[in-house]
Write an enzyme that holds these catalytic residues in place. Structure first.
Site, short mmCIF file in Angstrom:
data_model
loop_
_atom_site.label_atom_id
_atom_site.label_comp_id
_atom_site.label_asym_id
_atom_site.label_seq_id
_atom_site.Cartn_x
_atom_site.Cartn_y
_atom_site.Cartn_z
CB SER A 127 5.70 -0.87 7.47
OG SER A 127 5.03 0.09 6.75
N PRO A 128 7.15 -1.03 4.75
CG PRO A 128 7.04 -3.00 3.62
CD PRO A 128 6.87 -2.38 4.96
CB THR A 166 4.19 4.26 2.29
OG1 THR A 166 4.14 4.26 0.87
CG2 THR A 166 4.42 5.68 2.77
CB CYS A 167 3.57 1.61 6.93
SG CYS A 167 1.94 1.96 6.26
CB SER A 168 7.96 -0.99 6.27
OG SER A 168 7.00 -1.78 6.90
#
Length: 231
Positions: free
Chosen positions: A28-29, A116-118
């Site tokens: 994730s992003p 940040t996750c992606s």
């Protein structure tokens, strides 16, 4: 964060221990969250001027990040859900099935499709999955407080394979049992109650390493940090 409404019919079954080796990969992003932790039955609403808000921020930054789980503890046996890539069916798996008799890494992200996750957290574990398995890790799983349909869409959007298992903790069963929930309902993105970002290493269900972040920060919960502790 986009909301996707999906209509689907799926049979809910429980994954047997023998079938727990499947891997799902997602990413994730990047997002940085400022949050406050939920306490048992209490939520404090903060009001006041700029001075009081500044004082609260300073106090929060000086406070240690805590959870009800700690190194040496047995993981709670929560139930998580996922879509099995072999048959497309919605299934469940318990933490015990994921971790019993093996080395396992569970890492949590605040939300699917978030920056940040992606872009960093999940992709890092996907990239390092082979190295982690070479160190004896049999299970690498990403947990998020999103439903299984969102997690499936996230995986497909990122074009991921099966090196990392993507698991839904939509009812916060594991998140609350670990004591890592955070309330983001006061934020304009409307995420509600989510999980703090963390990565943990368990052996036969016992926590050996716990890297818990402050909210959605991304400093110590990376795949690289897990590789360091594995030697």
């Amino acid at each position: 964060m986009a909301t996707t409404t999906t209509t689907a019919t799926a049979s809910l079954t429980t994954l047997s221990p023998a079938g727990v080796g499947k891997r799902f990969v997602l990413s994730s992003p990047p997002l940085s969250f400022s949050s406050h932790r939920l306490t048992a039955g209490l939520r404090h609403r903060h009001r006041g001027g700029a001075a009081s808000r500044t004082a609260r921020r300073r106090a929060a930054s000086a406070s240690p990040v805590v959870a009800t789980i700690a190194v040496g503890d047995k993981l709670p046996d929560a139930t998580l859900s996922y879509f099995d890539p072999s048959d497309g069916e919605l299934k469940t798996v318990t933490v015990a099935e994921l971790t019993a008799g093996k080395k396992a890494i569970l890492f949590a992200v605040p939300g699917a499709f978030t920056p940040t996750c992606s872009q960093k957290h999940l992709p890092g574990f996907v990239e390092k999955a082979g190295e982690l398995k070479a160190k004896g890790v049999e299970t690498v799983a990403c947990v998020s407080v999103n439903d299984a349909f969102v997690m499936k869409a996230w995986k497909e959007a990122l074009g991921l394979g099966e090196d990392v298992t993507l698991l839904s903790d939509g009812n916060l069963e594991l998140t609350r049992a670990l004591g890592v929930e955070m309330d983001l309902s006061d934020k304009p993105v409307g995420l509600g109650v989510r999980s703090r970002r963390y990565a943990l290493l368990a052996e036969d269900g016992v926590v050996k390493v716990l890297n818990l972040e402050d909210g959605g920060a991304f400093t110590t919960s990376s795949a690289e940090e897990m590789l360091k502790v594995l030697g």
